[in-house]
Write a protein that holds these residues in place. Structure first.
Motif, PDB file in Angstrom:
ATOM      1  N   UNK A   1       5.531  38.770 -19.775  1.00  0.00           N
ATOM      2  CA  UNK A   1       5.157  38.470 -21.163  1.00  0.00           C
ATOM      3  C   UNK A   1       6.102  39.150 -22.151  1.00  0.00           C
ATOM      4  N   UNK A   2       6.532  40.358 -21.826  1.00  0.00           N
ATOM      5  CA  UNK A   2       7.442  41.086 -22.714  1.00  0.00           C
ATOM      6  C   UNK A   2       8.761  40.348 -22.858  1.00  0.00           C
ATOM      7  N   UNK A   3       9.291  39.878 -21.751  1.00  0.00           N
ATOM      8  CA  UNK A   3      10.559  39.141 -21.788  1.00  0.00           C
ATOM      9  C   UNK A   3      10.376  37.817 -22.511  1.00  0.00           C
ATOM     10  N   UNK A   4       9.296  37.116 -22.211  1.00  0.00           N
ATOM     11  CA  UNK A   4       9.029  35.823 -22.848  1.00  0.00           C
ATOM     12  C   UNK A   4       8.971  35.977 -24.366  1.00  0.00           C
ATOM     13  N   UNK A   5       8.200  36.925 -24.843  1.00  0.00           N
ATOM     14  CA  UNK A   5       8.043  37.132 -26.296  1.00  0.00           C
ATOM     15  C   UNK A   5       9.384  37.451 -26.951  1.00  0.00           C
ATOM     16  N   UNK A   6      10.194  38.270 -26.272  1.00  0.00           N
ATOM     17  CA  UNK A   6      11.492  38.628 -26.839  1.00  0.00           C
ATOM     18  C   UNK A   6      12.413  37.409 -26.931  1.00  0.00           C
ATOM     19  N   UNK A   7      12.389  36.563 -25.914  1.00  0.00           N
ATOM     20  CA  UNK A   7      13.226  35.362 -25.925  1.00  0.00           C
ATOM     21  C   UNK A   7      12.794  34.390 -27.026  1.00  0.00           C
ATOM     22  N   UNK A   8      11.489  34.226 -27.197  1.00  0.00           N
ATOM     23  CA  UNK A   8      10.992  33.353 -28.270  1.00  0.00           C
ATOM     24  C   UNK A   8      11.363  33.937 -29.639  1.00  0.00           C
ATOM     25  N   UNK A   9      11.187  35.235 -29.805  1.00  0.00           N
ATOM     26  CA  UNK A   9      11.535  35.877 -31.076  1.00  0.00           C
ATOM     27  C   UNK A   9      13.024  35.770 -31.372  1.00  0.00           C
ATOM     28  N   UNK A  10      13.841  35.691 -30.307  1.00  0.00           N
ATOM     29  CA  UNK A  10      15.295  35.585 -30.477  1.00  0.00           C
ATOM     30  C   UNK A  10      15.751  34.151 -30.741  1.00  0.00           C
ATOM     31  N   UNK A  11      14.800  33.202 -30.761  1.00  0.00           N
ATOM     32  CA  UNK A  11      15.148  31.831 -31.133  1.00  0.00           C
ATOM     33  C   UNK A  11      15.095  30.813 -30.018  1.00  0.00           C
ATOM     34  N   UNK A  12      14.786  31.214 -28.775  1.00  0.00           N
ATOM     35  CA  UNK A  12      14.666  30.247 -27.690  1.00  0.00           C
ATOM     36  C   UNK A  12      13.466  29.331 -27.937  1.00  0.00           C
ATOM     37  N   UNK A  13      13.605  28.074 -27.550  1.00  0.00           N
ATOM     38  CA  UNK A  13      12.541  27.085 -27.778  1.00  0.00           C
ATOM     39  C   UNK A  13      12.104  26.452 -26.463  1.00  0.00           C
ATOM     40  N   UNK A  14      10.801  26.164 -26.320  1.00  0.00           N
ATOM     41  CA  UNK A  14      10.290  25.653 -25.042  1.00  0.00           C
ATOM     42  C   UNK A  14      10.813  24.263 -24.705  1.00  0.00           C
ATOM     43  N   UNK A  15      10.915  24.020 -23.421  1.00  0.00           N
ATOM     44  CA  UNK A  15      11.550  22.813 -22.882  1.00  0.00           C
ATOM     45  C   UNK A  15      10.693  22.339 -21.715  1.00  0.00           C
ATOM     46  N   UNK A  16      10.189  21.106 -21.781  1.00  0.00           N
ATOM     47  CA  UNK A  16       9.198  20.636 -20.825  1.00  0.00           C
ATOM     48  C   UNK A  16       9.759  20.051 -19.541  1.00  0.00           C
ATOM     49  N   UNK A  17       8.839  19.800 -18.616  1.00  0.00           N
ATOM     50  CA  UNK A  17       9.179  19.283 -17.296  1.00  0.00           C
ATOM     51  C   UNK A  17       9.786  17.880 -17.388  1.00  0.00           C
ATOM     52  N   UNK A  18       9.295  17.054 -18.314  1.00  0.00           N
ATOM     53  CA  UNK A  18       9.857  15.713 -18.454  1.00  0.00           C
ATOM     54  C   UNK A  18      11.286  15.769 -18.992  1.00  0.00           C
ATOM     55  N   UNK A  19      11.568  16.687 -19.910  1.00  0.00           N
ATOM     56  CA  UNK A  19      12.933  16.856 -20.401  1.00  0.00           C
ATOM     57  C   UNK A  19      13.842  17.351 -19.281  1.00  0.00           C
ATOM     58  N   UNK A  20      13.314  18.211 -18.424  1.00  0.00           N
ATOM     59  CA  UNK A  20      14.089  18.708 -17.284  1.00  0.00           C
ATOM     60  C   UNK A  20      14.524  17.552 -16.390  1.00  0.00           C
ATOM     61  N   UNK A  21      13.591  16.656 -16.080  1.00  0.00           N
ATOM     62  CA  UNK A  21      13.922  15.514 -15.233  1.00  0.00           C
ATOM     63  C   UNK A  21      14.908  14.580 -15.926  1.00  0.00           C
ATOM     64  N   UNK A  22      14.771  14.438 -17.242  1.00  0.00           N
ATOM     65  CA  UNK A  22      15.658  13.551 -18.004  1.00  0.00           C
ATOM     66  C   UNK A  22      17.072  14.117 -18.119  1.00  0.00           C
ATOM     67  N   UNK A  23      17.224  15.416 -17.896  1.00  0.00           N
ATOM     68  CA  UNK A  23      18.558  16.035 -17.913  1.00  0.00           C
ATOM     69  C   UNK A  23      19.175  16.095 -16.518  1.00  0.00           C
ATOM     70  N   UNK A  24      18.356  16.376 -15.499  1.00  0.00           N
ATOM     71  CA  UNK A  24      18.923  16.492 -14.156  1.00  0.00           C
ATOM     72  C   UNK A  24      19.451  15.143 -13.678  1.00  0.00           C
ATOM     73  N   UNK A  25      18.818  14.030 -14.089  1.00  0.00           N
ATOM     74  CA  UNK A  25      19.288  12.714 -13.643  1.00  0.00           C
ATOM     75  C   UNK A  25      20.654  12.405 -14.244  1.00  0.00           C
ATOM     76  N   UNK A  26      20.929  12.934 -15.437  1.00  0.00           N
ATOM     77  CA  UNK A  26      22.233  12.707 -16.072  1.00  0.00           C
ATOM     78  C   UNK A  26      23.361  13.425 -15.333  1.00  0.00           C
ATOM     79  N   UNK A  27      23.012  14.422 -14.561  1.00  0.00           N
ATOM     80  CA  UNK A  27      23.996  15.127 -13.737  1.00  0.00           C
ATOM     81  C   UNK A  27      24.015  14.607 -12.300  1.00  0.00           C
ATOM     82  N   UNK A  28      23.120  13.675 -11.999  1.00  0.00           N
ATOM     83  CA  UNK A  28      23.053  13.143 -10.640  1.00  0.00           C
ATOM     84  C   UNK A  28      22.487  14.120  -9.633  1.00  0.00           C
TER      85      UNK A  28
END
Length: 458
Positions: A295-322
């Motif tokens: 939780x400590x690492x997660x909160x720090x990453x979000x506070x630093x500007x990281x944004x959540x990325x879902x499972x469907x977006x993951x699949x939509x990106x991995x297919x572009x790399x084959x």
């Protein structure tokens, strides 16, 4: 199994007999393999809850991507509530609750099912766009994590893996595990953490299967197999700003950090294992964090500007790399040579299934996995027939619409002539049949997104 058991009894008897005699399943039996079932689903309460919905769903429309409502929350990572606070719309992944996408408002949280263009696709595009200049945060905690230790740990992994595992401490090696027929039983990354200590990481769905595979192979060896899946949370930080974000939260060197390597680091005053890998084709690291400090690492990453990325977006990106994934693109009936994974094979060492691959290599391939650009944007899932000249020449194995290219893409296995090159396969005229229509499809010689891998290895 009721009536299905009666109808299937002869076939079940045959494959069990072949399995007992030969030591390997005679074909891909994953659909009925008990190893795909999470033990938590065997409780009477869960069975009663799921059965009621499962029976009613027999008479309901079978929507693509439909999620069950009953029997949920079997497994949740230590970061579950934090993902929820970021707007996660959770779905079920092999018993785990995982964010499929991240909603900005109530409308996005309650999107309808569809049989064509998916209502969540624009959200996947939005989430993927963050990586162009920023950093996306991906929930990878459901990854299977298995530690292999002992005097024979290296010998065990050298036997089951096609790649060379005898590497320096801190190297991460992508490799299949094979059966005696050369088929792919597991699709894993092995990281060497010590002279006699390795960590095997694979997908969530194959946790019990992969553990059993290693335990069987370890019989008689001085090797201890320990499942450490729930001891750690894993988050992927991916995108152009990943190095900058981590640099601001850590005193470790994130510049002199080679691809496919791992090291102990401190992020937000928390020790974790960072591995430079990416299933989306962007600069990034996977952070494996003890659950108590995640939780400590997660909160720090979000506070630093990281944004959540879902499972469907993951699949939509991995297919572009084959990139292939086990269960659709890879399986016990598909060899690394057919799947385009020859680069994972170290021919100088012995490994299970090597003789089968040597024979296949000498005889020539009869089929090849290709990435197809599908015109017209049909909804691609898997097992759609691929036609050429009016005849079926293969089937798709997985598909999705790319989140960065906008292309509708599918991986598929197609029949080829014995000496046919990839260039010759790409020159052929394919059509994919989806929902009563044919869509012209072009086999690609290279993945359509960053084929040279410059972003991932920046």
């Amino acid at each position: 199994m009721n009536s299905v058991g009666i109808m299937s009894s002869a076939g079940i008897g045959k494959v069990l007999a072949d399995w007992a005699v030969d030591g390997d399943a005679p074909s891909d039996l994953w659909a009925i393999d008990i190893a795909r079932v999470d033990p938590l689903t065997a409780t009477p309460a869960h069975l009663a809850t799921r059965m009621e919905e499962a029976v009613s769903d027999l008479f309901a429309l079978h929507w693509p991507f439909k999620q069950p409502k009953a029997g949920r929350n079997l497994r949740k990572s230590a970061l579950h509530e934090r993902w929820a606070a970021q707007g996660a719309v959770f779905g079920l992944t092999a018993g785990w609750e995982r964010g499929l996408w991240y909603a900005h408002d109530e409308r996005e949280r309650n999107l309808p099912y569809a049989i064509g263009e998916q209502p969540w696709y624009p959200i996947a595009v939005r989430e993927a766009a963050v990586m162009d200049r920023g950093a996306a945060l991906i929930d990878l905690s459901p990854f299977t994590k298995i530690d292999v230790r002992g005097a024979d740990a290296l010998a065990l992994l050298q036997h089951v893996a096609t790649a060379n595992i005898d590497v320096t401490v801190g190297r991460a090696v992508y490799t299949p595990f094979l059966n005696g027929r050369g088929g792919i039983e597991a699709d894993v990354t092995v990281t060497r953490l010590g002279s006699e200590h390795f960590r095997v990481v694979s997908g969530a769905a194959t946790r019990w299967k992969d553990g059993a595979h290693l335990r069987r192979a370890a019989t008689g060896l001085d090797a201890v197999i320990e499942d450490v899946t729930e001891k750690f949370c894993v988050v992927g930080l991916m995108g152009a700003a990943a190095r900058h974000v981590l640099g601001n939260l850590s005193h470790d060197d994130w510049t002199d950090f080679a691809f496919s390597t791992a090291r102990e680091v401190t992020v937000a005053a928390t020790r974790c294992l960072a591995t430079r890998l990416s299933f989306v084709g962007e600069l990034g690291w996977e952070l494996m964090i003890p659950a108590a400090g995640a939780a400590t690492v997660f909160d720090a990453l979000i506070d630093a500007g990281a944004r959540p990325f879902g499972h469907y977006a993951l699949d939509a990106c991995r297919i572009e790399k084959g990139y292939r994934h086990w269960g659709h693109d890879l399986g016990p009936d598909i060899t690394p040579l057919e799947a385009g994974l020859a680069f994972t094979i170290d021919w100088s060492k012995d490994f299970r299934g090597k003789n089968a691959l040597l024979h296949q290599r000498s005889m020539g391939l009869g089929r090849r996995m290709v990435l197809l650009d599908v015109s017209g944007h049909p909804l691609m899932l898997h097992d759609e027939p691929i036609f050429e000249g009016g005849k079926v020449v293969g089937m798709t194995t997985s598909g999705a619409r790319g989140a960065r290219t906008g292309l509708t893409l599918a991986l598929g296995l197609v029949s080829i002539a014995e000496t046919e090159t990839l260039a010759q396969t790409c020159a052929r005229n394919f059509k994919i049949h989806v929902a009563g229509q044919d869509y012209v499809s072009r086999a690609l010689a290279k993945p359509p997104f960053d084929a040279a891998g410059k972003r991932m290895q920046a």
